[in-house]
Motif scaffolding. Structure first.
Motif, PDB file in Angstrom:
ATOM      1  N   PHE A 241       0.813  -1.210   0.000  1.00 12.60           N
ATOM      2  CA  PHE A 241       0.000   0.000   0.000  1.00 12.60           C
ATOM      3  C   PHE A 241       0.850   1.265   0.000  1.00 12.60           C
ATOM      4  N   LYS A 242       1.926   1.253   0.741  1.00 11.95           N
ATOM      5  CA  LYS A 242       2.792   2.434   0.818  1.00 11.95           C
ATOM      6  C   LYS A 242       3.329   2.802  -0.557  1.00 11.95           C
ATOM      7  N   ASN A 243       3.776   1.799  -1.302  1.00  9.16           N
ATOM      8  CA  ASN A 243       4.370   2.076  -2.613  1.00  9.16           C
ATOM      9  C   ASN A 243       3.329   2.424  -3.672  1.00  9.16           C
ATOM     10  N   ILE A 244       2.174   1.778  -3.637  1.00 12.75           N
ATOM     11  CA  ILE A 244       1.114   2.122  -4.595  1.00 12.75           C
ATOM     12  C   ILE A 244       0.626   3.545  -4.350  1.00 12.75           C
ATOM     13  N   SER A 245       0.561   3.957  -3.081  1.00  9.57           N
ATOM     14  CA  SER A 245       0.054   5.293  -2.743  1.00  9.57           C
ATOM     15  C   SER A 245       0.945   6.408  -3.263  1.00  9.57           C
ATOM     16  N   LYS A 246       2.219   6.101  -3.560  1.00 14.37           N
ATOM     17  CA  LYS A 246       3.139   7.127  -4.047  1.00 14.37           C
ATOM     18  C   LYS A 246       2.793   7.599  -5.453  1.00 14.37           C
ATOM     19  N   VAL A 247       2.048   6.772  -6.210  1.00  9.02           N
ATOM     20  CA  VAL A 247       1.605   7.182  -7.545  1.00  9.02           C
ATOM     21  C   VAL A 247       0.191   7.719  -7.400  1.00  9.02           C
ATOM     22  N   LYS A 248       0.062   9.034  -7.238  1.00  8.56           N
ATOM     23  CA  LYS A 248      -1.204   9.639  -6.862  1.00  8.56           C
ATOM     24  C   LYS A 248      -2.321   9.429  -7.873  1.00  8.56           C
ATOM     25  N   ASN A 249      -1.993   9.390  -9.148  1.00  8.52           N
ATOM     26  CA  ASN A 249      -3.032   9.318 -10.177  1.00  8.52           C
ATOM     27  C   ASN A 249      -3.262   7.914 -10.727  1.00  8.52           C
ATOM     28  N   ALA A 250      -2.653   6.936 -10.125  1.00  7.45           N
ATOM     29  CA  ALA A 250      -2.786   5.569 -10.645  1.00  7.45           C
ATOM     30  C   ALA A 250      -4.210   5.058 -10.496  1.00  7.45           C
ATOM     31  N   ARG A 251      -4.767   4.563 -11.587  1.00  5.37           N
ATOM     32  CA  ARG A 251      -6.095   3.942 -11.560  1.00  5.37           C
ATOM     33  C   ARG A 251      -5.986   2.427 -11.668  1.00  5.37           C
ATOM     34  N   THR A 252      -4.929   1.992 -12.364  1.00  3.21           N
ATOM     35  CA  THR A 252      -4.696   0.559 -12.548  1.00  3.21           C
ATOM     36  C   THR A 252      -3.214   0.279 -12.372  1.00  3.21           C
ATOM     37  N   VAL A 253      -2.888  -0.832 -11.743  1.00  2.00           N
ATOM     38  CA  VAL A 253      -1.492  -1.273 -11.659  1.00  2.00           C
ATOM     39  C   VAL A 253      -1.403  -2.693 -12.211  1.00  2.00           C
ATOM     40  N   LYS A 254      -0.245  -3.016 -12.741  1.00  3.01           N
ATOM     41  CA  LYS A 254      -0.028  -4.355 -13.291  1.00  3.01           C
ATOM     42  C   LYS A 254       0.687  -5.201 -12.242  1.00  3.01           C
ATOM     43  N   VAL A 255       0.195  -6.417 -12.056  1.00  2.42           N
ATOM     44  CA  VAL A 255       0.710  -7.295 -11.013  1.00  2.42           C
ATOM     45  C   VAL A 255       1.194  -8.610 -11.617  1.00  2.42           C
ATOM     46  N   ALA A 256       2.412  -9.003 -11.244  1.00  6.78           N
ATOM     47  CA  ALA A 256       2.910 -10.333 -11.589  1.00  6.78           C
ATOM     48  C   ALA A 256       2.549 -11.247 -10.418  1.00  6.78           C
ATOM     49  N   TYR A 257       1.723 -12.267 -10.687  1.00  7.78           N
ATOM     50  CA  TYR A 257       1.168 -13.099  -9.619  1.00  7.78           C
ATOM     51  C   TYR A 257       1.599 -14.547  -9.808  1.00  7.78           C
ATOM     52  N   GLU A 258       1.881 -15.200  -8.691  1.00  7.04           N
ATOM     53  CA  GLU A 258       2.343 -16.590  -8.751  1.00  7.04           C
ATOM     54  C   GLU A 258       1.757 -17.383  -7.583  1.00  7.04           C
ATOM     55  N   GLN A 259       1.218 -18.556  -7.894  1.00  2.50           N
ATOM     56  CA  GLN A 259       0.690 -19.438  -6.851  1.00  2.50           C
ATOM     57  C   GLN A 259       0.986 -20.881  -7.258  1.00  2.50           C
ATOM     58  N   GLY A 260       1.785 -21.557  -6.449  1.00  3.18           N
ATOM     59  CA  GLY A 260       2.195 -22.902  -6.831  1.00  3.18           C
ATOM     60  C   GLY A 260       3.097 -22.841  -8.047  1.00  3.18           C
ATOM     61  N   HIS A 261       2.751 -23.637  -9.076  1.00  2.00           N
ATOM     62  CA  HIS A 261       3.531 -23.641 -10.317  1.00  2.00           C
ATOM     63  C   HIS A 261       2.897 -22.773 -11.395  1.00  2.00           C
ATOM     64  N   LYS A 262       1.849 -22.027 -11.029  1.00  2.00           N
ATOM     65  CA  LYS A 262       1.148 -21.198 -12.010  1.00  2.00           C
ATOM     66  C   LYS A 262       1.477 -19.731 -11.787  1.00  2.00           C
ATOM     67  N   SER A 263       1.519 -18.976 -12.891  1.00  5.46           N
ATOM     68  CA  SER A 263       1.778 -17.533 -12.796  1.00  5.46           C
ATOM     69  C   SER A 263       0.958 -16.802 -13.852  1.00  5.46           C
ATOM     70  N   ILE A 264       0.693 -15.520 -13.610  1.00  2.00           N
ATOM     71  CA  ILE A 264      -0.136 -14.727 -14.522  1.00  2.00           C
ATOM     72  C   ILE A 264       0.128 -13.249 -14.280  1.00  2.00           C
ATOM     73  N   ASP A 265      -0.109 -12.421 -15.292  1.00  7.39           N
ATOM     74  CA  ASP A 265      -0.057 -10.964 -15.141  1.00  7.39           C
ATOM     75  C   ASP A 265      -1.480 -10.434 -15.019  1.00  7.39           C
ATOM     76  N   LEU A 266      -1.706  -9.568 -14.050  1.00  2.00           N
ATOM     77  CA  LEU A 266      -3.047  -9.041 -13.777  1.00  2.00           C
ATOM     78  C   LEU A 266      -3.063  -7.524 -13.842  1.00  2.00           C
ATOM     79  N   ASP A 267      -4.201  -6.968 -14.269  1.00  2.00           N
ATOM     80  CA  ASP A 267      -4.444  -5.528 -14.159  1.00  2.00           C
ATOM     81  C   ASP A 267      -5.421  -5.327 -13.001  1.00  2.00           C
ATOM     82  N   LEU A 268      -4.944  -4.691 -11.918  1.00  2.00           N
ATOM     83  CA  LEU A 268      -5.782  -4.522 -10.733  1.00  2.00           C
ATOM     84  C   LEU A 268      -6.231  -3.073 -10.579  1.00  2.00           C
ATOM     85  N   ASP A 269      -7.472  -2.920 -10.139  1.00  2.00           N
ATOM     86  CA  ASP A 269      -8.059  -1.606  -9.898  1.00  2.00           C
ATOM     87  C   ASP A 269      -7.527  -1.047  -8.575  1.00  2.00           C
TER      88      ASP A 269
END
Length: 335
Positions: A241-269
């Motif tokens: 939260f601290k780092n996301i809050s530094k970008v004041k106008n951000a509406r969407t951030v891209k997330v590299a997500y991994e669980q087990g042996h699976k991974s995906i890129d996400l666009d989060l609100d």
């Protein structure tokens, strides 16, 4: 509408009780000692009123409003701004300023500072200190409140207000202000009235009891916060939260997500992320709900991909977030 000269003359003339204005009148009434029913020398109520006849500063007639007190001995006008009479206030502000009027808020602060002084003296007493030391509140509740306060602070915007008044609701009336102007020693009586009166409709506790309990609770929280131990997931939440809050106008951030042996890129609100408080994240097994994903299809695909026995709803686990970026800028990354 009104000049400083004519208002000052109205205040000083003993026989004059009404000052006629264009759309209203000002009415001057002698302040009465409510115990003896005698006039209080040289103290007057000044009221704004549509019809002067029969009006009093405590009248239920909705157009009668107390705008101030005048202390003739010291030639001091005490001013109370009434926001419902906006047109009058615009003109009268200039008059009040030129007269060196003192706001009723200044009188309130005299009482509140005296309450502060009295309470702080009580807080130093042995029984209060002992009560703080003996508190055994569930640390989990303190932790939730602490984490929520920190994460909310990251996204807080707006101007900081300095000199914020304390929150004692003293409910001073017109006669209380008269007593403060007429006799500065009356502040002790008003402090006693506040501390001994009931402070809630739902119990019989006095304001003294309520404030002592609040102080003990706050001190217990501070004691906990000084020795708080955060889990890895707690640290991840704060860092994220601290780092996301530094970008004041951000509406969407891209997330590299991994669980087990699976991974995906996400666009989060971003709004969905920051509106999640600590309680909801923890009760959701340290996870964001999948609807924080920007598109419905993306949320559906993610849920189907990552739903498991340990994650039955297919939520976005905090520990699964490996990297967060905004454009070319990396906001968060697990080493």
């Amino acid at each position: 509408m009104i000049t400083t000269k004519e208002f000052k003359e109205f205040l000083e003339e003993d026989e004059r009780q009404i000052l006629a204005l264009k759309n209203a009148n000002l009415l001057k009434l002698n302040a009465i000692d409510e115990e003896t029913n005698e006039n209080i020398a040289n103290i007057s109520y000044i009221c704004y009123v549509d019809y002067a006849i029969g009006a009093t500063p405590l009248s239920n007639y909705e157009k009668t409003k107390l705008i101030g007190l005048y202390d003739k001995t010291n030639q001091q006008f005490y001013y109370h701004r009434i926001y419902s009479i906006y047109e009058f206030n615009q003109a009268f502000d200039k008059v009040a300023k030129e007269l060196g009027a003192i706001s009723f808020k200044s009188l309130d602060r005299i009482v509140k500072k005296a309450i502060d002084k009295r309470l702080n003296s009580i807080y130093e007493e042995t029984f209060v200190k002992r009560a703080i030391e003996c508190r055994t509140d569930p640390e989990d509740e303190f932790k939730k409140a602490f984490m929520d306060q920190i994460t909310e602070g990251f996204f807080k915007t707006g101007t900081t207000v300095y000199g914020k008044d304390n929150e004692y609701i003293t409910n001073l009336d017109a006669y209380d202000y008269v007593k403060l102007v007429h006799d500065k020693e009356s502040v002790s009586e008003l402090v006693n009235d506040y501390l001994s009166s009931e402070g809630s409709l739902y119990n019989n506790k006095t304001n003294l009891d309520i404030n002592i309990e609040k102080y003990i609770n706050n001190q217990a929280k501070l004691k906990f916060e000084r020795n708080i131990e955060l889990s890895d997931e707690d640290e991840m939440i704060l860092s994220l939260f601290k780092n996301i809050s530094k970008v004041k106008n951000a509406r969407t951030v891209k997330v590299a997500y991994e669980q087990g042996h699976k991974s995906i890129d996400l666009d989060l609100d971003v709004d969905e992320l920051k509106n999640r408080n600590y309680r909801s994240l923890v009760s959701n097994n340290y996870a964001f709900p999948s609807y924080a994903i920007k598109t419905r299809k993306g949320a559906k695909d993610f849920t189907e991909m990552f739903r498991s026995k340990d994650n039955p709803f297919g939520d976005i686990l905090i520990k699964g977030i490996k990297k967060v970026t905004y454009g070319r800028k990396t906001l968060y990354e697990v080493e």
